[in-house]
Write a protein that holds these residues in place. Structure first.
Motif, PDB file in Angstrom:
ATOM      1  N   GLU A  43     -35.816 -32.646 -29.560  1.00  0.00           N
ATOM      2  CA  GLU A  43     -35.690 -32.900 -30.992  1.00  0.00           C
ATOM      3  C   GLU A  43     -36.949 -32.483 -31.758  1.00  0.00           C
ATOM      4  O   GLU A  43     -36.874 -31.987 -32.877  1.00  0.00           O
ATOM      5  CB  GLU A  43     -35.422 -34.389 -31.232  1.00  0.00           C
ATOM      6  CG  GLU A  43     -34.139 -34.904 -30.606  1.00  0.00           C
ATOM      7  CD  GLU A  43     -32.906 -34.502 -31.389  1.00  0.00           C
ATOM      8  OE1 GLU A  43     -33.048 -33.944 -32.484  1.00  0.00           O
ATOM      9  OE2 GLU A  43     -31.794 -34.721 -30.877  1.00  0.00           O
ATOM     10  N   ASP A  62     -33.698 -35.886 -26.562  1.00  0.00           N
ATOM     11  CA  ASP A  62     -32.345 -36.437 -26.575  1.00  0.00           C
ATOM     12  C   ASP A  62     -31.763 -36.197 -25.184  1.00  0.00           C
ATOM     13  O   ASP A  62     -31.650 -35.045 -24.738  1.00  0.00           O
ATOM     14  CB  ASP A  62     -31.519 -35.727 -27.656  1.00  0.00           C
ATOM     15  CG  ASP A  62     -30.070 -36.155 -27.621  1.00  0.00           C
ATOM     16  OD1 ASP A  62     -29.811 -37.323 -27.322  1.00  0.00           O
ATOM     17  OD2 ASP A  62     -29.197 -35.299 -27.886  1.00  0.00           O
ATOM     18  N   GLU A  90     -26.188 -41.973 -24.539  1.00  0.00           N
ATOM     19  CA  GLU A  90     -27.300 -41.122 -24.949  1.00  0.00           C
ATOM     20  C   GLU A  90     -28.613 -41.878 -24.764  1.00  0.00           C
ATOM     21  O   GLU A  90     -28.666 -43.093 -24.919  1.00  0.00           O
ATOM     22  CB  GLU A  90     -27.119 -40.764 -26.428  1.00  0.00           C
ATOM     23  CG  GLU A  90     -28.151 -39.814 -26.986  1.00  0.00           C
ATOM     24  CD  GLU A  90     -27.894 -39.555 -28.472  1.00  0.00           C
ATOM     25  OE1 GLU A  90     -27.879 -38.389 -28.861  1.00  0.00           O
ATOM     26  OE2 GLU A  90     -27.697 -40.528 -29.222  1.00  0.00           O
ATOM     27  N   ASP A  92     -32.671 -41.791 -26.089  1.00  0.00           N
ATOM     28  CA  ASP A  92     -33.681 -41.227 -26.990  1.00  0.00           C
ATOM     29  C   ASP A  92     -35.049 -41.605 -26.446  1.00  0.00           C
ATOM     30  O   ASP A  92     -35.351 -42.787 -26.284  1.00  0.00           O
ATOM     31  CB  ASP A  92     -33.515 -41.787 -28.403  1.00  0.00           C
ATOM     32  CG  ASP A  92     -32.219 -41.335 -29.035  1.00  0.00           C
ATOM     33  OD1 ASP A  92     -31.896 -40.140 -28.919  1.00  0.00           O
ATOM     34  OD2 ASP A  92     -31.521 -42.173 -29.620  1.00  0.00           O
TER      35      ASP A  92
END
Lengths: 248, 38
Positions: A43, A62, A90, A92
């Protein structure tokens, strides 16, 4: 005249990708629960030059959950990212690395994981099963039945539950519960466990056998029950508390 | 005026067509999605 600063590092530049790969391996290597995560997108990347051949990199990554449990010894490259229809998860991550003389080291990392929203899954796949809470009554019952069933049919080492990895429930067009859980072998056979379960302990680390099971219970329109377990073998450097939950 | 003429020249210069096959560089971040975005 001072020289112009180098152009900013792009997220898809080889140095960024090398740093991200190192960071993902670090994150997976320092996790003892859940599943391995794979890189989905870089990102952001920022570089702070520290001196000759020395820089600090800040990465925002990500990640996506794979189907490989963290105890599974196969390399991340051979692990499949869990598909959207299985209710993807997901991760992060913010990672701080140092690159000194071409060698990376992780100075700090912080990750949060979250499942895709039910609305997102429903919108694109109305009949897909959704993730259930790990302490859901049906989930716990399915894990318990699956482990008991496996142990009763397998004369080898009695397996104990380490952790439930994920569970999904579906109500239409079939009514079913599907679970995945990690197990470890004990020093008992199934018969010994039946006689005195309290005496069964997880094998010492140097003998330990970890494994992974999947089970599915279908109750409508017809009944079906399947259990599959795979034992990985010894995993050096991985320890689990011996007070692990037991479903028996 | 001198100022107007200079501005017009700059504007004309900006309209020079890109060479055939020119691909603008991708934005530096975020990077490409390897699997899918949720």
């Amino acid at each position: 005249a001072p020289t112009a600063p180098p152009p900013p590092l792009g997220c898809d530049d080889p140095e960024s990708e090398a740093a991200a790969e190192f960071a993902v391996n670090y994150i997976n290597g320092h996790s003892h629960h859940g599943y391995k995560f794979a890189l989905n997108r870089i990102e952001q990347v920022r570089v702070l030059p520290q001196g000759p051949n020395n820089e600090i990199l800040f990465l925002e990554l990500d990640l996506l959950e794979t189907t490989c449990h963290i105890l599974n010894p196969i390399p991340l490259a051979n692990c499949s990212v869990r598909i959207f229809e299985e209710h993807a998860v997901e991760g992060d991550c913010d990672v701080k690395l140092q690159k000194l003389n071409g060698q990376f080291s992780v100075l700090a990392s912080k990750c949060h994981s979250h499942a895709d929203s039910a609305e997102d899954v429903r919108e694109r796949c109305p009949d897909c099963p959704l993730l259930a809470k790990l302490n859901d009554t049906d989930v716990l019952a399915t894990v318990s039945s699956a482990l008991n069933d496996y142990n009763s049919k397998t004369p080898d080492a009695y397996l104990r539950l380490l952790e439930i990895g994920r569970a999904v429930k579906q109500y239409h067009p079939v009514r079913m519960v599907s679970v995945e859980f990690a197990v470890a072998a004990t020093n008992c056979t199934s018969q010994q466990a039946k006689d005195n379960l309290g005496a069964c302990q997880l094998l010492p680390e140097d003998q330990s056998n970890f494994g992974f099971c999947t089970a599915t219970v279908v109750t409508e329109p017809s009944q079906d029950f399947t259990v599959k377990c795979q034992l990985y073998g010894h995993q050096p450097g991985v320890t689990y508390p011996h007070s692990g939950q037991d479903t028996s | 005026s001198v100022a107007k003429r200079a501005a017009a020249e700059v504007a004309q210069h900006d309209k020079v067509p890109r060479p055939v096959g020119f691909v603008p560089p991708p934005p530096p971040c975020p990077g490409k999605i390897r699997h899918f975005k949720i």
